[in-house]
Design an enzyme around this catalytic site. Structure first.
Site, short mmCIF file in Angstrom:
data_model
loop_
_atom_site.label_atom_id
_atom_site.label_comp_id
_atom_site.label_asym_id
_atom_site.label_seq_id
_atom_site.Cartn_x
_atom_site.Cartn_y
_atom_site.Cartn_z
N THR A 125 0.82 -1.21 0.00
CA THR A 125 0.00 0.00 0.00
C THR A 125 0.86 1.26 0.00
O THR A 125 1.94 1.28 0.59
CB THR A 125 -0.96 -0.01 1.22
OG1 THR A 125 -1.55 1.28 1.35
CG2 THR A 125 -0.25 -0.32 2.52
N SER A 136 -1.28 3.01 10.63
CA SER A 136 -2.24 2.11 11.31
C SER A 136 -1.54 0.76 11.43
O SER A 136 -0.57 0.50 10.72
CB SER A 136 -3.53 1.94 10.49
OG SER A 136 -3.28 1.15 9.34
N LYS A 173 1.81 -4.20 6.31
CA LYS A 173 2.29 -4.23 4.92
C LYS A 173 3.77 -3.85 4.85
O LYS A 173 4.50 -4.34 4.00
CB LYS A 173 1.46 -3.26 4.06
CG LYS A 173 -0.01 -3.63 3.95
CD LYS A 173 -0.22 -4.70 2.89
CE LYS A 173 -1.68 -4.96 2.64
NZ LYS A 173 -1.91 -5.95 1.59
N TYR A 213 -2.66 -1.93 10.31
CA TYR A 213 -2.81 -2.51 8.97
C TYR A 213 -1.66 -2.06 8.07
O TYR A 213 -0.98 -2.88 7.43
CB TYR A 213 -4.17 -2.12 8.35
CG TYR A 213 -4.12 -2.18 6.86
CD1 TYR A 213 -4.12 -3.42 6.21
CD2 TYR A 213 -3.99 -1.02 6.08
CE1 TYR A 213 -4.01 -3.49 4.83
CE2 TYR A 213 -3.87 -1.08 4.71
CZ TYR A 213 -3.88 -2.31 4.09
OH TYR A 213 -3.75 -2.39 2.73
N HIS A 214 -1.45 -0.73 8.00
CA HIS A 214 -0.41 -0.24 7.09
C HIS A 214 0.97 -0.74 7.53
O HIS A 214 1.81 -1.06 6.70
CB HIS A 214 -0.45 1.29 7.01
CG HIS A 214 -1.65 1.83 6.24
ND1 HIS A 214 -2.79 2.28 6.86
CD2 HIS A 214 -1.86 1.98 4.91
CE1 HIS A 214 -3.66 2.69 5.93
NE2 HIS A 214 -3.12 2.52 4.75
N1 USQ Z 1 -11.22 9.66 4.90
C1 USQ Z 1 -12.07 10.72 5.10
N2 USQ Z 1 -13.40 10.44 5.26
C2 USQ Z 1 -13.90 9.17 5.22
C3 USQ Z 1 -13.01 8.10 4.99
C4 USQ Z 1 -11.67 8.37 4.85
O1 USQ Z 1 -11.65 11.87 5.14
O2 USQ Z 1 -15.12 9.00 5.39
C5 USQ Z 1 -9.78 9.93 4.69
C6 USQ Z 1 -8.88 9.26 5.73
O3 USQ Z 1 -8.72 10.05 6.87
C7 USQ Z 1 -7.58 9.08 4.94
C8 USQ Z 1 -8.05 8.92 3.51
O4 USQ Z 1 -9.40 9.35 3.46
O5 USQ Z 1 -6.80 10.23 5.01
C9 USQ Z 1 -8.00 7.50 2.98
O6 USQ Z 1 -8.77 6.67 3.84
P1 USQ Z 1 -9.50 5.37 3.26
O7 USQ Z 1 -10.38 4.82 4.31
O8 USQ Z 1 -10.09 5.65 1.92
O9 USQ Z 1 -8.24 4.44 2.94
P2 USQ Z 1 -7.21 3.72 3.91
O10 USQ Z 1 -7.74 3.50 5.27
O11 USQ Z 1 -5.88 4.40 3.77
O12 USQ Z 1 -7.08 2.28 3.24
C10 USQ Z 1 -7.50 2.01 1.90
C11 USQ Z 1 -7.71 0.51 1.76
C12 USQ Z 1 -6.37 -0.20 1.98
C13 USQ Z 1 -5.33 0.38 1.02
C14 USQ Z 1 -5.22 1.88 1.20
C15 USQ Z 1 -4.33 2.55 0.18
O13 USQ Z 1 -8.68 0.05 2.69
O14 USQ Z 1 -6.54 -1.59 1.79
O15 USQ Z 1 -4.08 -0.21 1.27
O16 USQ Z 1 -6.53 2.47 1.00
S1 USQ Z 1 -3.52 3.96 0.84
O17 USQ Z 1 -4.52 4.85 1.44
O18 USQ Z 1 -2.79 4.59 -0.23
O19 USQ Z 1 -2.62 3.48 1.90
#
Ligand code: USQ
Length: 391
Positions: A144, A179, A185, A181-182
């Site tokens: 990720t 997190s 990875k 999770y992260h």
């Molecule tokens: N966010 C909001 N509002 C929401 C949901 C999320 O502002 O209702 C923000 C979070 O604070 C964060 C960003 O959006 O800054 C991304 O959150 P997310 O829930 O879309 O993604 P994340 O938890 O980082 O995880 C997801 C996938 C994971 C993948 C990752 C890629 O669940 O499997 O590895 O995206 S990355 O984000 O590039 O690490």
């Protein structure tokens, strides 16, 4: 090519299986069905209709031809994974069979342990099985972009040249995840790098951004939907925002909303994975791809959904800056490189702004289901309040 997809029942695994079948590849599918169980555990579910695993596999074969050899079991069980790899001897293995939700890993100690043990355990089993049974096979492993965090310098693709106290070296770029999770990875990436040094395994470690969308070419043709989660634990940013627009709920931008992430559509994610499989890592090669199309701030994507949604739905959509449940910088420099896939020939087919319209129309089709999980949409999992053993 014979490809084993570990995690075939998931959001990306299923869409990839359909593409591989359509392109005439042999597919071996492996899944523990833990995602279905863990989504139920938080009283939620996919709003797109997804059939029972055996039925969806039969339907896919009917539609696209070919056959999926399916094995139900846990990659974290060494006997099971040795059995599958030894029996099938795949040319390539795509490892998606990990706990993939950052909020799930932050609920409490049990979920943190499950995430770390499951993810690292599966990966270590797999690299041992590969060196013993298929040492020339190619492993495409999903990491990720969140492994890097948001440092105040450019982010390379895996490695960078550094000078310190007058000496230079090329080293893995430091990781700073946000997190359990992260971090799981990150630990996987370290273990893969070491497995490659030990045994020369061919490995592509994909640092993927946030994937969004409901459709790929195969899904649009067949109606064989992949899962689509909307709750605060399993749903991701843009997908959730589209659902909030349809349900008439405010879009939840966490904190200031200036945090930036790399995004790519499900269609483009599948195209990148196919490219990684068709042009595999060479012998003894460990390579890292940053897999995303463009980066946007949360405020930007919230505005896209508001603009698109107000036109399609003909109603006003509110953006609400709710207190951030996570531990993350809300304003930061962000400039990750993403050249390598383009050098292999990747051209993004989709555009986030336009895709918002498709997602909203699909969510409208399944709005009855979305309504069932309405009370699971608002953020409740708070990073600093993760429950311990005594809670
Ligand atoms: N966010 C909001 N509002 C929401 C949901 C999320 O502002 O209702 C923000 C979070 O604070 C964060 C960003 O959006 O800054 C991304 O959150 P997310 O829930 O879309 O993604 P994340 O938890 O980082 O995880 C997801 C996938 C994971 C993948 C990752 C890629 O669940 O499997 O590895 O995206 S990355 O984000 O590039 O690490």
């Amino acid at each position: 090519m014979k490809v084993a997809i570990l995690g075939i029942d998931g959001y990306i695994g299923w869409a990839l299986a359909l593409r591989l079948l359509r392109n005439g590849h042999e597919v071996v599918g492996v899944d523990s069905l833990y995602t279905r169980k863990r989504v139920e555990e938080v009283h939620s579910g996919s709003i797109t209709p997804i059939l029972d695993i055996n039925k969806r596999i039969d339907e896919a074969s009917k539609f696209f031809g070919g056959k999926i050899n399916y094995y139900q079991g846990d990659v974290n069980d060494p006997e099971f994974i040795y059995h599958v790899i030894g029996k099938e001897l795949p040319d390539s293995i795509v490892h998606l069979a990990e706990q993939r939700s950052a909020p799930y890993s932050m609920i409490g100690l049990r979920q943190a342990r499950e995430t770390l043990i499951q993810n690292m355990g599966g990966t270590i089993n797999l690299v041992y099985a590969m060196k013993d049974l298929v040492p020339k096979a190619h492993l495409l492993k999903l990491g990720t972009m969140g492994e890097y965090g948001t440092p105040n310098i450019d982010i390379p693709e895996g490695f960078f040249e550094i000078e310190y106290n007058g000496r230079k070296d090329t080293l893995p770029f430091p990781k700073f995840a946000g997190s359990w999770y992260h971090w799981s990875k990150v630990h996987d990436s370290n273990n893969l790098m070491f497995a490659n040094r030990l045994w020369g395994l061919r490995i592509t470690d994909v640092m993927q951004g946030v994937v969004y969308g409901t459709r790929t070419k195969e899904i649009s043709d067949s109606g064989l939907y992949t899962r689509f989660d909307i709750d605060e634990v399993w749903g991701t940013a843009l997908n959730r925002f589209c659902v909030q627009a349809v349900l008439g709920m405010p879009i939840t931008a966490y904190g200031r909303g200036d945090q930036r992430r790399g995004f790519l559509s499900l269609e483009d994610s599948i195209a990148c994975l196919m490219l990684g499989l068709e042009k595999p890592a060479g012998e003894n090669e460990y390579r890292v791809y940053n897999q995303f199309d463009e980066h946007y701030s949360i405020n930007e994507i919230a505005e896209f959904v508001k603009d698109g949604g107000e036109k399609i739905l003909n109603k006003e959509i509110e953006i609400s800056h709710v207190p951030n449940p996570r531990l993350e910088k809300e304003q930061h420099y962000y400039n990750p490189e993403h050249k390598k896939l383009r050098e292999l020939g990747y051209k993004p087919a989709r555009n986030l702004r336009e895709d918002v319209n498709d997602i909203i129309s699909d969510v409208q089709k399944f709005s009855e289901n979305a309504r069932k999980y309405r009370d699971r949409v608002a953020p409740k999992t708070i990073w600093r309040e993760s429950a311990g053993f005594l809670n």
